[in-house]
Enzyme design. Structure first.
Site, short mmCIF file in Angstrom:
data_model
loop_
_atom_site.label_atom_id
_atom_site.label_comp_id
_atom_site.label_asym_id
_atom_site.label_seq_id
_atom_site.Cartn_x
_atom_site.Cartn_y
_atom_site.Cartn_z
N LYS A 44 1.25 -1.29 0.04
CA LYS A 44 -0.10 0.12 0.54
C LYS A 44 0.85 0.99 0.12
O LYS A 44 0.65 2.10 0.48
CB LYS A 44 -1.14 0.02 1.34
CG LYS A 44 -1.49 -1.05 1.09
CD LYS A 44 -3.22 -0.83 2.26
CE LYS A 44 -2.24 -1.11 3.51
NZ LYS A 44 -4.29 0.06 4.59
N LYS A 46 3.14 2.28 2.82
CA LYS A 46 2.60 3.26 3.45
C LYS A 46 3.50 2.57 4.55
O LYS A 46 4.30 1.08 4.57
CB LYS A 46 1.67 2.95 4.20
CG LYS A 46 0.29 3.69 3.78
CD LYS A 46 -1.33 3.58 4.84
CE LYS A 46 -1.55 4.59 5.05
NZ LYS A 46 -3.21 4.04 5.98
#
Ligand code: C2G
Length: 132
Positions: A44, A46
């Protein structure tokens, strides 16, 4: 028993997350949270401050959360919904429309996000304080 599921990273847990989890739990009797693994967060794009184990410990301590399962990828939601006999899938409305394909398997609800708080805002504000 009405079962609800939601997914997320839930890093640096804050009241925006709590508002989401409370509203999700209020829709049913049992709330499962799929928490993103560190490997899935990399997908993601992240980088969580707390690792998976510690984010899981925190989530499991929240009164609205009944069960925590790992979220290892984008493609597990249908299986999770079928396997856990989920009635409602809930996400914040920054995801509005993105999970409508789940409507074949359960109700899909997007809830308004809580304003003025986010994990990235926390990180940015702390960085600014350190460097002003
Ligand atoms: N959220 C919110 N209000 C905020 C911040 C977050 O309602 N101020 C909600 C998000 O909309 C999401 C949940 O809290 O439903 C978790 O947020 P994140 O940890 O940022 O989740 P995200 O990285 O968007 O991962 O497969 C779905 C993904 O795993 C979602």
């Amino acid at each position: 028993m009405k079962k609800v599921i939601t997914y997320g990273t839930f890093d640096l847990i804050h009241w925006g997350h709590i508002n989401l989890l409370r509203r999700a739990k209020d829709m049913g009797d049992y709330l499962i949270v799929g928490i993103s693994t560190d490997e899935f967060n990399a997908i993601k794009d992240k980088k969580a401050y707390y690792n998976f184990e510690n984010r899981k410990i925190i989530l499991e301590a929240i009164r609205y959360v009944d069960e925590v399962i790992p979220e290892i990828g984008w493609n597990q939601k249908i299986d999770d919904i079928i396997k856990n006999e989920i009635d409602i899938f809930v996400m914040g409305d920054d995801w509005k429309g993105k999970f409508d394909f789940l409507k074949d398997y359960c109700d899909v609800v997007y809830l308004p996000r809580t304003n003025d708080i986010s994990t990235s805002k926390i990180k940015d504000d702390l960085y600014r304080v350190q460097n002003d």
